[in-house]
Design an enzyme around this catalytic site. Structure first.
Site, mmCIF file in Angstrom:
data_model
loop_
_atom_site.group_PDB
_atom_site.id
_atom_site.type_symbol
_atom_site.label_atom_id
_atom_site.label_comp_id
_atom_site.label_asym_id
_atom_site.label_seq_id
_atom_site.Cartn_x
_atom_site.Cartn_y
_atom_site.Cartn_z
ATOM 1 N N GLU A 1 0.828 -1.208 0.000
ATOM 2 C CA GLU A 1 0.000 0.000 0.000
ATOM 3 C C GLU A 1 0.864 1.261 0.000
ATOM 4 O O GLU A 1 0.562 2.222 -0.704
ATOM 5 C CB GLU A 1 -0.964 0.001 1.197
ATOM 6 C CG GLU A 1 -1.985 -1.130 1.201
ATOM 7 C CD GLU A 1 -2.789 -1.252 -0.084
ATOM 8 O OE1 GLU A 1 -2.982 -0.236 -0.783
ATOM 9 O OE2 GLU A 1 -3.190 -2.382 -0.419
ATOM 10 N N HIS A 38 1.919 1.986 -3.536
ATOM 11 C CA HIS A 38 0.898 2.692 -4.333
ATOM 12 C C HIS A 38 0.880 4.175 -3.989
ATOM 13 O O HIS A 38 0.904 5.036 -4.859
ATOM 14 C CB HIS A 38 -0.510 2.169 -3.983
ATOM 15 C CG HIS A 38 -0.878 0.876 -4.628
ATOM 16 N ND1 HIS A 38 -0.836 0.698 -5.985
ATOM 17 C CD2 HIS A 38 -1.336 -0.290 -4.101
ATOM 18 C CE1 HIS A 38 -1.250 -0.541 -6.260
ATOM 19 N NE2 HIS A 38 -1.547 -1.159 -5.135
ATOM 20 N N ASP A 95 -4.678 -5.363 -9.077
ATOM 21 C CA ASP A 95 -3.979 -4.232 -9.719
ATOM 22 C C ASP A 95 -3.563 -4.611 -11.124
ATOM 23 O O ASP A 95 -3.687 -3.835 -12.074
ATOM 24 C CB ASP A 95 -2.685 -3.884 -8.950
ATOM 25 C CG ASP A 95 -2.968 -3.514 -7.500
ATOM 26 O OD1 ASP A 95 -4.093 -3.078 -7.222
ATOM 27 O OD2 ASP A 95 -2.046 -3.672 -6.669
#
Ligand code: ATP
Length: 603
Positions: free
Chosen positions: A432, A435, A507
C-alpha cells in the site's frame, strides 16, 4: 380505469374459486382411490376365511380340499373346502411354490380340481394405480412447472406491476435536460388528441441508455406518475424461458394487457436480454429471435390512437439489434449519465430527507468525494450510514458514519477481527505504501486520502485517493500514470522483500485492461495508430489486419505495462527511506490519514 380494476378484482375472485375447486376435486379423487384400494384389499380377507400356507397343505393332506381357484400372477388362492359353503382365501409365499405343488401332482393325487383364471380389472386396479402413480406424480410436477412459468394462469404474472405509480419528476434529482425531453412524452400521454389533430405521430418507443443504477427505472415510473397512467413493467430476462416459444407468448400477453389499459407505459428493463442482435437459427438463439420478432411485431402493431409508450432500458446499447432502433420502434434514445457534482448533491438531498443527519454533515463534501457514483450507489451510501449510526448507537448520522458508509460501499466492510500474520502485515504495508508514494509523484493522479492495512471486503489493505473532478475525457498521460500507480504496490514488494505476492492480482488485472483499451479502443499506440480494434460486442477484431497486427497488439500492451512497472520501481528507489518510514508507520498504526501521509513529504 376503475372499471378495469373492478374487472381485475372479479377475475381474481373467479380464479381463486377455480383453484379451490380444483384442489377439492383432486382431494376427492385421491380419497376415492384410497377407498377402492382398501376395499379390494379387504375383500375376502376376514380372519375366519383366511388360510396360511401350512394350513392349506394340512387341509390338502387331510383330503378336505375340493377345488382351488388360482388367478394368474396373484398369491391369493380361493380354496373350496368340502362341506363348507364359503370359499376360503389361502395366501401362498409365491406362485412358483404353488406351481411346484401342481407339478408334483399333489392336487391331482388328492382329487382336487384346479381352475386357473386371468385377473379381473377390479382385482388388478390397485396394481394399475400403483404403476400409474409415478407417471401421475411426474404429470403433477410438470403442471406445477408450467404454472410457475405462467402458462397456467397467463397474465397473472403482471398483476402487481400494473399499479399506478406515485413517483414524479420531483423524485428525480439532476437529469434536468433529460427530464425536459421526457416531459413531451408525459404530454403525449395526457393529451394524445392535441398531437394527433395537428398531424403529429406519437412516439412509440424510447430507449434509455445508462449504467446500472443511474435511475432509468425511476424515470420510466415518473413519466407514468406524471401522466397518471398505469405502469406495466417486465425485465428482459423474464422473457428468456426454459420452454421454446414462451418468451414470444409473454411479449404478446404483455402487449394485450397494455392495449386493455391504454393509455399506459410499458417498461422493459434489460432489453438487451431479448433485443441483442439476431443471429443464426440455433437453439437458445432462435428462441431469443422469436421473442425479439414478437416484440417488433407488437410495436409495429399498435396504432397511434392506442396511446401506449414503450420505454426500454439497457446499459449495453451496442448489443441491440438495429431493427429495434428503426423509426416507429425505439426511435428516440436518451442517454442517462451518472450524475455530476450538483446532481450528486441533489440526489443525496432527496435520499437524506427521511434521515436524521448531524448538523455539521455536508452533503456537498460527500458529493465531492463520490465522482462517478450512480444515484443508486448514493442512495445506498445514505442507507448504509443510517445503519452504521444505529449500530453505533448515535442519535444522528455523523460525518464518521458517512465516511465509513462510503468506504463500505466502495471497498467493502472493514474486517478488524481478522487475524493477520506479521509477515502478511509487512507485505500489505509495503504494497500500500508503494501505491501511495508512487501516485504522490505523478502529476495527473489525485492525492492520497487514506492508507490502510486493515482488510476490507476482498482487499487485504487499500489506498484511497481523493475523488477526481467530473471530467469527460482521460488523456493518454493520465492513463499511463494510472498504470504506474497501479503497479506501485507490486514494485514495492519486489524492491523491499525481493519476492512478489498474489496481493497484486487485482492491480495487474486492472492495469492490463487499461493498457489493452489504450491500444485497441482509444487508438493511443503510435505503432498501431488510431484504429479501433474491437467490434460492437467488445471482441478483438484484428483478423482483417492479419497476424502481424495480433503480434503488434500483444507487444504494445506488454511494452506499456513494462514501462509503467519500471517507472514505479524508479520512483520507489529514489524514495526508499520514505517507503520504509510509511510502511513502519502503517504496521504500527494500521491506518494513516491524509495529514499523516503528507507529513512524510513536507520537509
Ligand atoms: P438498472 O439498470 O440496474 O435497472 P436503473 O438505471 O433502472 O438501474 P433505478 O432502479 O432507477 O436504476 O435506480 C435505483 C435507485 O437509485 C432508485 O430507486 C433511486 O432510489 C436511486 N436513484 C437513481 N438515480 C436517481 C436520481 N437521479 N434521483 C434520485 N434517486 C435516484
Amino acid at each position: 380505469m376503475k372499471k378495469d380494476n373492478d374487472k381485475n378484482k372479479n377475475k381474481k375472485k373467479i380464479k381463486t374459486l377455480l383453484n379451490v375447486m380444483y384442489t377439492l376435486i383432486l382431494l376427492i379423487l385421491i380419497g376415492v382411490m384410497i377407498f377402492i384400494i382398501y376395499k379390494i384389499q379387504k375383500e375376502g380377507n376376514s380372519e375366519e376365511n383366511k388360510l396360511t400356507y401350512t394350513q392349506l397343505l394340512n387341509e390338502i393332506q387331510n383330503g378336505n380340499v375340493e377345488k382351488i381357484e388360482m388367478t394368474v400372477g396373484s398369491t391369493n388362492l380361493k380354496v373350496k373346502i368340502k362341506d363348507v359353503e364359503k370359499e376360503k382365501t389361502a395366501i401362498i409365499p409365491s406362485t412358483q411354490v404353488f406351481m411346484e405343488l401342481v407339478q408334483a401332482k399333489v392336487l391331482e393325487n388328492n382329487n382336487i380340481q384346479l381352475e386357473t383364471k386371468t385377473p379381473s380389472f377390479w382385482a388388478q386396479l390397485p396394481s394399475y394405480i400403483i404403476s400409474f402413480l409415478p407417471t401421475a406424480i411426474m404429470l403433477a410436477l410438470i403442471i406445477m412447472l408450467f404454472k410457475m412459468q405462467g402458462i397456467g394462469e397467463k397474465g397473472e404474472i403482471y398483476d402487481d406491476t400494473e399499479r399506478k405509480t406515485k413517483v414524479t419528476f420531483d423524485d428525480i434529482a439532476g437529469l434536468d435536460e433529460e427530464k425536459e425531453e421526457l416531459i413531451e412524452i408525459v404530454e403525449f400521454l395526457k393529451k394524445p388528441k392535441k398531437f394527433t389533430e395537428m398531424g403529429a405521430k406519437i412516439p412509440k418507443g424510447v430507449l434509455l441508455y445508462g449504467k446500472p443504477g443511474t435511475g432509468k427505472t425511476l424515470i420510466a415510473k415518473a413519466i407514468a406518475g406524471e401522466a397518471d397512467v398505469p405502469f406495466i413493467s417486465m425485465s428482459g430476462s423474464e422473457f428468456i424461458e426454459m420452454f421454446a416459444g414462451l418468451g414470444a407468448s409473454r411479449v404478446r400477453k404483455l402487449f394485450d394487457k397494455a392495449r386493455r389499459l391504454a393509455p399506459c407505459i410499458v417498461f422493459i428493463d434489460e432489453i438487451d436480454a431479448i433485443g441483442s442482435r439476431r443471429s443464426s437459427n440455433n437453439g437458445a438463439e432462435s428462441e431469443n429471435n422469436q421473442t425479439l420478432n414478437q416484440l417488433l411485431v407488437e410495436m409495429d402493431g399498435f396504432s397511434s390512437e392506442e396511446t401506449i409508450i414503450v420505454l426500454a432500458a439497457t446499459n449495453r446499447p451496442e448489443m441491440l439489434d438495429k431493427a429495434l432502433l428503426r423509426p416507429g420502434r425505439f426511435d428516440r434514445q436518451i442517454t442517462i449519465p451518472p450524475p455530476d457534482l450538483p446532481g450528486r448533491e441533489a440526489i443525496l438531498k432527496i435520499h437524506a430527507k427521511d434521515k436524521k443527519l448531524a448538523e455539521d454533515v455536508s452533503l456537498y463534501s460527500i458529493a465531492e468525494d463520490t465522482a462517478g457514483f450512480t444515484g443508486a450507489e448514493l442512495a445506498n451510501i445514505l442507507n448504509e450510514a443510517a445503519i452504521i449510526a444505529t449500530k453505533n448507537e448515535h442519535e444522528v448520522i455523523t460525518n464518521a458514519d458517512l465516511d465509513e458508509a462510503v468506504k463500505k460501499v466502495t471497498v467493502g466492510l472493514e474486517k478488524t477481527s481478522r487475524k493477520i500474520s506479521e509477515k502478511d502485515k509487512k507485505l500489505t504495508a509495503y504494497h500500500e505504501a508503494g501505491h501511495a508514494i508512487v501516485s504522490q509523484f505523478l502529476p495527473t493522479q489525485t492525492s492520497v486520502k487514506e492508507v490502510s492495512i486493515i482488510p476490507r471486503g476482498m482487499a487485504g489493505g487499500y489506498t484511497m485517493y481523493k475523488s477526481d473532478e467530473d471530467k469527460y475525457y482521460i488523456s493518454k498521460t493520465e492513463m499511463e500514470e494510472k498504470l504506474i500507480a497501479l503497479l506501485g504496490g507490486r514494485a514495492a514488494e519486489k524492491l523491499v522483500l525481493n519476492d512478489i505476492s498474489t496481493g497484486a492480482s487485482n492491480d495487474i488485472e486492472v492495469a492490463t485492461k487499461i493498457a489493452k483499451d489504450m491500444i485497441t479502443v482509444y487508438g493511443m499506440s503510435d505503432v498501431i495508430g488510431p484504429i479501433s480494434l474491437k467490434d460492437n460486442d467488445g471482441q478483438l477484431e484484428y483478423q482483417m489486419f492479419g497476424d502481424d497486427m495480433q503480434d503488434a497488439i500483444g507487444k504494445e500492451v506488454k511494452r506499456l505495462i513494462d514501462v509503467a512497472y519500471k517507472d514505479a520501481q524508479e520512483i520507489l528507489k529514489q524514495n526508499m527511506e520514505t517507503l520504509h518510514a510509511i510502511a513502519s508507520e502503517l504496521i504500527a498504526k494500521e491506518k494513516i490519514n491524509e495529514q499523516e501521509f503528507n507529513k512524510f513529504f513536507n520537509n
